[in-house]
Scaffold this motif. Structure first.
Motif, PDB file in Angstrom:
ATOM      1  N   CYS A  31       0.857  -1.175   0.000  1.00  0.00           N
ATOM      2  CA  CYS A  31       0.000   0.000   0.000  1.00  0.00           C
ATOM      3  C   CYS A  31       0.896   1.229   0.000  1.00  0.00           C
ATOM      4  O   CYS A  31       2.013   1.187   0.515  1.00  0.00           O
ATOM      5  CB  CYS A  31      -0.883   0.014   1.242  1.00  0.00           C
ATOM      6  SG  CYS A  31      -2.055  -1.358   1.243  1.00  0.00           S
ATOM      7  N   CYS A  32       0.419   2.313  -0.596  1.00  0.00           N
ATOM      8  CA  CYS A  32       1.238   3.518  -0.605  1.00  0.00           C
ATOM      9  C   CYS A  32       0.375   4.762  -0.688  1.00  0.00           C
ATOM     10  O   CYS A  32      -0.828   4.692  -0.928  1.00  0.00           O
ATOM     11  CB  CYS A  32       2.214   3.500  -1.784  1.00  0.00           C
ATOM     12  SG  CYS A  32       1.451   3.808  -3.387  1.00  0.00           S
ATOM     13  N   ASP A  33       1.012   5.888  -0.431  1.00  0.00           N
ATOM     14  CA  ASP A  33       0.408   7.180  -0.707  1.00  0.00           C
ATOM     15  C   ASP A  33       1.296   7.821  -1.770  1.00  0.00           C
ATOM     16  O   ASP A  33       2.430   8.214  -1.479  1.00  0.00           O
ATOM     17  CB  ASP A  33       0.379   8.031   0.565  1.00  0.00           C
ATOM     18  CG  ASP A  33      -0.319   9.374   0.327  1.00  0.00           C
ATOM     19  OD1 ASP A  33      -0.349   9.844  -0.833  1.00  0.00           O
ATOM     20  OD2 ASP A  33      -0.826   9.947   1.308  1.00  0.00           O
ATOM     21  N   ALA A  34       0.787   7.890  -2.984  1.00  0.00           N
ATOM     22  CA  ALA A  34       1.600   8.346  -4.115  1.00  0.00           C
ATOM     23  C   ALA A  34       2.102   9.768  -3.912  1.00  0.00           C
ATOM     24  O   ALA A  34       3.077  10.185  -4.539  1.00  0.00           O
ATOM     25  CB  ALA A  34       0.798   8.255  -5.416  1.00  0.00           C
ATOM     26  N   ARG A  35       1.462  10.530  -3.007  1.00  0.00           N
ATOM     27  CA  ARG A  35       1.869  11.927  -2.797  1.00  0.00           C
ATOM     28  C   ARG A  35       3.062  12.044  -1.871  1.00  0.00           C
ATOM     29  O   ARG A  35       3.695  13.096  -1.786  1.00  0.00           O
ATOM     30  CB  ARG A  35       0.691  12.718  -2.207  1.00  0.00           C
ATOM     31  CG  ARG A  35      -0.516  12.768  -3.115  1.00  0.00           C
ATOM     32  CD  ARG A  35      -1.746  13.192  -2.345  1.00  0.00           C
ATOM     33  NE  ARG A  35      -2.014  12.254  -1.243  1.00  0.00           N
ATOM     34  CZ  ARG A  35      -2.992  12.394  -0.364  1.00  0.00           C
ATOM     35  NH1 ARG A  35      -3.801  13.442  -0.443  1.00  0.00           N
ATOM     36  NH2 ARG A  35      -3.170  11.504   0.591  1.00  0.00           N
ATOM     37  N   ASP A  36       3.365  10.953  -1.155  1.00  0.00           N
ATOM     38  CA  ASP A  36       4.416  10.984  -0.144  1.00  0.00           C
ATOM     39  C   ASP A  36       5.714  10.397  -0.705  1.00  0.00           C
ATOM     40  O   ASP A  36       5.770   9.212  -1.039  1.00  0.00           O
ATOM     41  CB  ASP A  36       3.936  10.181   1.075  1.00  0.00           C
ATOM     42  CG  ASP A  36       5.024  10.041   2.131  1.00  0.00           C
ATOM     43  OD1 ASP A  36       5.985  10.832   2.101  1.00  0.00           O
ATOM     44  OD2 ASP A  36       4.910   9.130   2.972  1.00  0.00           O
ATOM     45  N   PRO A  37       6.772  11.232  -0.818  1.00  0.00           N
ATOM     46  CA  PRO A  37       8.019  10.755  -1.417  1.00  0.00           C
ATOM     47  C   PRO A  37       8.570   9.493  -0.750  1.00  0.00           C
ATOM     48  O   PRO A  37       9.029   8.580  -1.431  1.00  0.00           O
ATOM     49  CB  PRO A  37       8.990  11.927  -1.224  1.00  0.00           C
ATOM     50  CG  PRO A  37       8.122  13.124  -1.095  1.00  0.00           C
ATOM     51  CD  PRO A  37       6.844  12.659  -0.447  1.00  0.00           C
ATOM     52  N   ARG A  38       8.508   9.455   0.593  1.00  0.00           N
ATOM     53  CA  ARG A  38       9.064   8.296   1.284  1.00  0.00           C
ATOM     54  C   ARG A  38       8.260   7.034   0.961  1.00  0.00           C
ATOM     55  O   ARG A  38       8.809   5.968   0.676  1.00  0.00           O
ATOM     56  CB  ARG A  38       9.062   8.562   2.795  1.00  0.00           C
ATOM     57  CG  ARG A  38       9.749   7.469   3.566  1.00  0.00           C
ATOM     58  CD  ARG A  38       9.723   7.720   5.070  1.00  0.00           C
ATOM     59  NE  ARG A  38       9.947   6.461   5.758  1.00  0.00           N
ATOM     60  CZ  ARG A  38      11.149   5.950   5.968  1.00  0.00           C
ATOM     61  NH1 ARG A  38      12.231   6.598   5.573  1.00  0.00           N
ATOM     62  NH2 ARG A  38      11.283   4.789   6.573  1.00  0.00           N
ATOM     63  N   SER A  39       6.951   7.177   0.987  1.00  0.00           N
ATOM     64  CA  SER A  39       6.083   6.043   0.688  1.00  0.00           C
ATOM     65  C   SER A  39       6.296   5.552  -0.744  1.00  0.00           C
ATOM     66  O   SER A  39       6.409   4.352  -0.999  1.00  0.00           O
ATOM     67  CB  SER A  39       4.625   6.469   0.898  1.00  0.00           C
ATOM     68  OG  SER A  39       3.745   5.454   0.497  1.00  0.00           O
ATOM     69  N   ALA A  40       6.387   6.482  -1.675  1.00  0.00           N
ATOM     70  CA  ALA A  40       6.577   6.100  -3.080  1.00  0.00           C
ATOM     71  C   ALA A  40       7.957   5.484  -3.286  1.00  0.00           C
ATOM     72  O   ALA A  40       8.107   4.505  -4.033  1.00  0.00           O
ATOM     73  CB  ALA A  40       6.379   7.318  -3.988  1.00  0.00           C
ATOM     74  N   THR A  41       8.967   6.028  -2.608  1.00  0.00           N
ATOM     75  CA  THR A  41      10.317   5.461  -2.740  1.00  0.00           C
ATOM     76  C   THR A  41      10.353   4.038  -2.178  1.00  0.00           C
ATOM     77  O   THR A  41      11.008   3.152  -2.744  1.00  0.00           O
ATOM     78  CB  THR A  41      11.355   6.360  -2.029  1.00  0.00           C
ATOM     79  OG1 THR A  41      11.255   7.686  -2.564  1.00  0.00           O
ATOM     80  CG2 THR A  41      12.768   5.852  -2.243  1.00  0.00           C
ATOM     81  N   LEU A  42       9.621   3.809  -1.070  1.00  0.00           N
ATOM     82  CA  LEU A  42       9.569   2.459  -0.511  1.00  0.00           C
ATOM     83  C   LEU A  42       8.964   1.457  -1.499  1.00  0.00           C
ATOM     84  O   LEU A  42       9.356   0.301  -1.543  1.00  0.00           O
ATOM     85  CB  LEU A  42       8.764   2.458   0.795  1.00  0.00           C
ATOM     86  CG  LEU A  42       9.551   2.849   2.054  1.00  0.00           C
ATOM     87  CD1 LEU A  42       8.614   3.026   3.247  1.00  0.00           C
ATOM     88  CD2 LEU A  42      10.619   1.793   2.370  1.00  0.00           C
ATOM     89  N   VAL A  43       8.010   1.922  -2.291  1.00  0.00           N
ATOM     90  CA  VAL A  43       7.437   1.058  -3.328  1.00  0.00           C
ATOM     91  C   VAL A  43       8.524   0.639  -4.311  1.00  0.00           C
ATOM     92  O   VAL A  43       8.629  -0.536  -4.688  1.00  0.00           O
ATOM     93  CB  VAL A  43       6.282   1.775  -4.075  1.00  0.00           C
ATOM     94  CG1 VAL A  43       5.837   0.961  -5.279  1.00  0.00           C
ATOM     95  CG2 VAL A  43       5.109   2.031  -3.132  1.00  0.00           C
ATOM     96  N   LEU A  44       9.379   1.593  -4.682  1.00  0.00           N
ATOM     97  CA  LEU A  44      10.454   1.276  -5.628  1.00  0.00           C
ATOM     98  C   LEU A  44      11.486   0.336  -4.995  1.00  0.00           C
ATOM     99  O   LEU A  44      12.070  -0.507  -5.685  1.00  0.00           O
ATOM    100  CB  LEU A  44      11.133   2.554  -6.116  1.00  0.00           C
ATOM    101  CG  LEU A  44      10.242   3.516  -6.910  1.00  0.00           C
ATOM    102  CD1 LEU A  44      11.060   4.705  -7.412  1.00  0.00           C
ATOM    103  CD2 LEU A  44       9.584   2.801  -8.089  1.00  0.00           C
ATOM    104  N   VAL A  45      11.708   0.485  -3.692  1.00  0.00           N
ATOM    105  CA  VAL A  45      12.619  -0.432  -2.998  1.00  0.00           C
ATOM    106  C   VAL A  45      12.047  -1.854  -3.048  1.00  0.00           C
ATOM    107  O   VAL A  45      12.758  -2.823  -3.344  1.00  0.00           O
ATOM    108  CB  VAL A  45      12.843   0.025  -1.533  1.00  0.00           C
ATOM    109  CG1 VAL A  45      13.522  -1.070  -0.710  1.00  0.00           C
ATOM    110  CG2 VAL A  45      13.689   1.305  -1.499  1.00  0.00           C
ATOM    111  N   THR A  46      10.750  -1.976  -2.796  1.00  0.00           N
ATOM    112  CA  THR A  46      10.103  -3.292  -2.861  1.00  0.00           C
ATOM    113  C   THR A  46      10.229  -3.883  -4.266  1.00  0.00           C
ATOM    114  O   THR A  46      10.533  -5.064  -4.433  1.00  0.00           O
ATOM    115  CB  THR A  46       8.609  -3.170  -2.481  1.00  0.00           C
ATOM    116  OG1 THR A  46       8.512  -2.580  -1.192  1.00  0.00           O
ATOM    117  CG2 THR A  46       7.932  -4.538  -2.471  1.00  0.00           C
ATOM    118  N   LEU A  47      10.005  -3.041  -5.269  1.00  0.00           N
ATOM    119  CA  LEU A  47      10.138  -3.517  -6.647  1.00  0.00           C
ATOM    120  C   LEU A  47      11.569  -4.002  -6.906  1.00  0.00           C
ATOM    121  O   LEU A  47      11.771  -5.074  -7.483  1.00  0.00           O
ATOM    122  CB  LEU A  47       9.767  -2.401  -7.646  1.00  0.00           C
ATOM    123  CG  LEU A  47      10.041  -2.723  -9.120  1.00  0.00           C
ATOM    124  CD1 LEU A  47       9.224  -3.917  -9.604  1.00  0.00           C
ATOM    125  CD2 LEU A  47       9.758  -1.510 -10.007  1.00  0.00           C
TER     126      LEU A  47
END
Ligand SMILES: Nc1nc2c(ncn2[C@@H]2O[C@H](COP(=O)(O)OP(=O)(O)OP(=O)(O)O)[C@@H](O)[C@H]2O)c(=O)[nH]1
Ligand SMILES: [Mg+2]
Lengths: 200, 123
Positions: free
Chosen positions: A171-187
């Motif tokens: 799950c993420c909040d696309a507006r939040d840089p940290r949250s979005a960056t964590l998505v890329l880390v998972t990827l």
């Protein structure tokens, strides 16, 4: 000077050009792709227009066999300088289904993709999932949580989207840089384990 | 990469190194193979003042490694036009370019580690 021109260049210029890494952010119309790209990018999200030539197969009109159609598609993208030798480019795919043919070209050379899903309209990401599955492009699913949306547990999303057990769902909040960056880390971690388990 | 490092013979060509209005001449096929993510960088062999307007602007952007997509976005010109423009600059030795092939291997461990480390540094 032309022959030993290297000596008067900076060390950075003497070394090879950096490696460009491409990741894609896909998903349905208005799911937050541009927002996501902007959150993680070190620059304001940029936009480019690419002209694509496509044979008009797969369209309703098959009368003009062999015809080529040229379409201009606007693409958003962002950049992250990872280190002096590696630059990440993040491309948001066009949301409209009629540009599906563009994705072949876009996904060429892509390391992987984030498929953004909106719990209010989960089915909107089906075309993206189908596409990456068919292409063999590694992807993860990130549920962009809009306040008005129903909160699903990742496993409920997995069942609804009929995703294989090995595909990460976050799950993420696309507006939040940290949250979005964590998505890329998972990827990235998903790409690493896929690379480690591949026989290639 | 190294095959793009050819050096222009500046002293043997007194004429303009880049044909002036190449882009508006309607040529649409770039001579260098470039895609949106091809990286380009100026070689330092030509100064922007030696070039026509659009080529000069592109060359200025290429001081640091930059992608075709970024040059397109900054100059507000379609990627197709930028590819022609940049391949002119490659032809005259003003910039060096990464050809899109061979593509970076998405299973390359070193590259994936650079990606992970670079992202984690931003958290
Ligand atoms: N509340 C909330 N709003 C968001 C979130 N992410 C994006 N939005 C908003 O949703 C709208 C659409 O976001 P975009 O980033 O433009 O979506 P997109 O996928 O790029 O849209 P298209 O390119 O048109 O397909 C914008 O108004 C965003 O501000 C989120 O996580 N929470
Ligand atoms: Mg968008």
């Amino acid at each position: 000077m032309a022959y030993n021109g290297d000596s008067d260049r900076s060390p950075a210029q003497q070394s090879a050009l950096p490696t460009a890494i491409k990741l894609l952010v896909a998903g349905g119309f208005g799911v937050g792709k541009t927002t996501f790209v902007g959150s993680v990018s070190e620059i304001e999200p940029l936009s480019t227009e690419e002209t694509i030539t496509t044979a008009s197969i797969g369209t309703d009109d098959l009368t003009g066999v062999g015809d080529k159609t040229t379409t201009t598609v606007a693409l958003d993208f962002g950049r992250i300088t990872l280190d002096p030798q590696h630059i990440l480019y993040l491309f948001g795919t066009p949301g409209q289904d009629r540009f599906w043919f563009m994705w072949n070209e876009l996904s060429d050379g892509a390391f992987g993709a984030v498929v953004l899903a909106d719990t209010r309209r989960l089915e909107d990401c089906f075309p993206a999932l189908d596409f990456f599955e068919r292409r063999g492009t590694a992807f993860i699913v990130a549920v962009n949580e809009f306040e008005t949306g129903y909160h699903y547990e990742p496993e409920e999303v997995r069942a609804a989207l009929d995703l294989k057990p090995n595909i990460p769902i976050v799950c993420c909040d696309a507006r939040d840089p940290r949250s979005a960056t964590l998505v890329l880390v998972t990827l990235t971690k998903h790409l690493m384990s896929a690379a480690a388990s591949s026989v290639r | 990469m190294a095959d793009f490092e050819h050096r222009p013979l500046l002293d043997e060509d007194a004429g303009p190194l880049v044909r002036p209005y190449t882009v508006s001449n309607g040529r649409t096929a770039p001579t260098a193979k470039l895609d949106l993510l091809s990286l380009v960088r100026s070689t330092g062999q030509l100064r922007p003042s030696q070039l026509e307007a659009e080529h000069a602007e592109a060359l200025i952007l290429c001081r640091e490694p930059i992608s075709v997509a970024e040059v397109s976005a900054h100059l507000r010109l379609p990627a197709m036009v930028i590819k022609v423009l940049l391949s002119d600059l490659v032809d005259c030795g003003a910039v060096t370019a990464h050809s899109p092939d061979p593509a970076v291997d998405p299973t390359d461990k070193t590259v994936l580690e650079a990606l992970l480390n670079g992202l984690q540094r931003r958290l």
